[in-house]
Write a protein that holds these residues in place. Structure first.
Motif, short mmCIF file in Angstrom:
data_model
loop_
_atom_site.label_atom_id
_atom_site.label_comp_id
_atom_site.label_asym_id
_atom_site.label_seq_id
_atom_site.Cartn_x
_atom_site.Cartn_y
_atom_site.Cartn_z
N THR A 31 -13.48 6.51 18.54
CA THR A 31 -12.92 7.85 18.68
C THR A 31 -11.63 7.98 17.89
OG1 THR A 31 -13.88 8.02 20.88
CG2 THR A 31 -12.14 9.59 20.34
N SER A 32 -10.81 6.97 17.96
CA SER A 32 -9.55 6.98 17.21
C SER A 32 -9.80 7.01 15.71
CB SER A 32 -8.73 5.75 17.59
OG SER A 32 -7.54 5.71 16.86
N ARG A 33 -10.78 6.24 15.26
CA ARG A 33 -11.12 6.23 13.83
C ARG A 33 -11.65 7.58 13.37
NH1 ARG A 33 -14.66 1.05 13.71
NH2 ARG A 33 -13.70 0.38 15.63
N ILE A 34 -12.49 8.19 14.19
CA ILE A 34 -13.03 9.51 13.85
C ILE A 34 -11.91 10.54 13.78
CG2 ILE A 34 -14.47 11.42 14.71
CD1 ILE A 34 -16.39 9.23 15.77
N ASN A 35 -11.01 10.52 14.77
CA ASN A 35 -9.88 11.46 14.77
C ASN A 35 -8.99 11.24 13.55
OD1 ASN A 35 -10.67 12.72 17.12
ND2 ASN A 35 -9.46 11.38 18.42
N ASN A 36 -8.75 10.00 13.19
CA ASN A 36 -7.93 9.69 12.02
C ASN A 36 -8.58 10.23 10.76
OD1 ASN A 36 -5.71 8.48 10.67
ND2 ASN A 36 -7.02 6.76 10.10
N PHE A 37 -9.89 10.03 10.62
CA PHE A 37 -10.60 10.54 9.45
C PHE A 37 -10.56 12.06 9.39
CE2 PHE A 37 -14.21 11.93 6.96
CZ PHE A 37 -14.06 11.16 5.83
N ASP A 38 -10.77 12.70 10.54
CA ASP A 38 -10.74 14.16 10.58
C ASP A 38 -9.37 14.70 10.16
OD1 ASP A 38 -13.36 14.39 11.37
OD2 ASP A 38 -12.89 14.60 13.51
N ARG A 39 -8.31 14.03 10.56
CA ARG A 39 -6.96 14.48 10.20
C ARG A 39 -6.68 14.32 8.71
NH1 ARG A 39 -5.57 11.36 14.47
NH2 ARG A 39 -4.51 9.87 13.14
N THR A 40 -7.37 13.39 8.07
CA THR A 40 -7.10 13.10 6.66
C THR A 40 -8.23 13.57 5.74
OG1 THR A 40 -8.05 10.87 6.85
CG2 THR A 40 -5.68 11.09 7.27
N SER A 41 -9.10 14.42 6.23
CA SER A 41 -10.27 14.82 5.43
C SER A 41 -9.88 15.55 4.14
CB SER A 41 -11.24 15.65 6.26
OG SER A 41 -10.64 16.84 6.70
N GLU A 42 -8.81 16.35 4.17
CA GLU A 42 -8.39 17.04 2.95
C GLU A 42 -7.91 16.04 1.90
OE1 GLU A 42 -5.70 20.29 3.53
OE2 GLU A 42 -6.88 21.05 5.20
N TYR A 43 -7.22 15.01 2.35
CA TYR A 43 -6.77 13.94 1.45
C TYR A 43 -7.99 13.24 0.84
CZ TYR A 43 -4.97 9.33 0.11
OH TYR A 43 -4.68 8.19 -0.57
N HIS A 44 -8.97 12.90 1.64
CA HIS A 44 -10.18 12.25 1.14
C HIS A 44 -10.92 13.15 0.16
CE1 HIS A 44 -9.51 9.75 4.75
NE2 HIS A 44 -10.01 8.80 3.99
N TYR A 45 -11.03 14.41 0.51
CA TYR A 45 -11.71 15.36 -0.38
C TYR A 45 -11.04 15.41 -1.75
CZ TYR A 45 -13.48 19.72 -2.29
OH TYR A 45 -14.04 20.66 -3.11
N PHE A 46 -9.70 15.48 -1.75
CA PHE A 46 -8.95 15.52 -3.00
C PHE A 46 -9.28 14.31 -3.87
CE2 PHE A 46 -5.20 14.03 -5.35
CZ PHE A 46 -5.00 15.09 -6.21
N TRP A 47 -9.22 13.11 -3.31
CA TRP A 47 -9.45 11.91 -4.11
C TRP A 47 -10.91 11.73 -4.50
CZ3 TRP A 47 -6.08 9.86 -6.99
CH2 TRP A 47 -4.74 9.95 -6.65
N LEU A 48 -11.82 12.13 -3.63
CA LEU A 48 -13.23 12.03 -3.99
C LEU A 48 -13.59 12.98 -5.13
CD1 LEU A 48 -14.69 11.69 -0.41
CD2 LEU A 48 -14.74 9.93 -2.20
N THR A 49 -12.97 14.15 -5.18
CA THR A 49 -13.21 15.04 -6.32
C THR A 49 -12.65 14.44 -7.61
OG1 THR A 49 -11.24 16.36 -5.84
CG2 THR A 49 -13.34 17.18 -4.99
N LYS A 50 -11.57 13.69 -7.51
CA LYS A 50 -11.02 12.98 -8.67
C LYS A 50 -12.01 11.92 -9.15
CE LYS A 50 -7.15 15.15 -8.92
NZ LYS A 50 -6.98 16.14 -9.96
N VAL A 51 -12.65 11.24 -8.21
CA VAL A 51 -13.65 10.22 -8.57
C VAL A 51 -14.79 10.87 -9.35
CG1 VAL A 51 -15.42 8.65 -7.63
CG2 VAL A 51 -13.10 8.64 -6.68
N LEU A 52 -15.22 12.06 -8.92
CA LEU A 52 -16.31 12.75 -9.63
C LEU A 52 -15.94 13.09 -11.06
CD1 LEU A 52 -17.65 15.20 -6.89
CD2 LEU A 52 -18.55 12.96 -7.54
N ASP A 53 -14.65 13.29 -11.32
CA ASP A 53 -14.19 13.63 -12.67
C ASP A 53 -13.99 12.41 -13.57
OD1 ASP A 53 -14.18 16.32 -12.07
OD2 ASP A 53 -12.06 16.35 -11.50
#
Length: 59
Positions: free
Chosen positions: A4-26
């Motif tokens: 639960t803690s890991r899921i909450n941590n990921f949810d709080r940082t999803s915008e950060y992950h999205y930003f870097w994953l879009t960089k990976v696509l580029d």
């Protein structure tokens, strides 16, 4: 750390992950940089795209 803690941590940082994953696509030259998992650039890009879709589905 509980699941639960890991899921909450990921949810709080999803915008950060999205930003870097879009960089990976580029990124064009992923195969020139050694990775420790032995993945090819096409596999990395496919995984990044899959995660982005999952992130967008959660919104």
């Amino acid at each position: 750390m509980s699941i639960t803690s890991r899921i909450n941590n990921f949810d709080r940082t999803s915008e950060y992950h999205y930003f870097w994953l879009t960089k990976v696509l580029d990124m064009q030259q992923l195969d020139k940089h050694k990775n420790f998992c032995g993945l090819e650039s096409s596999e990395i890009i496919k995984m990044a795209a899959t995660i982005i879709v999952k992130l967008l589905d959660k919104k």
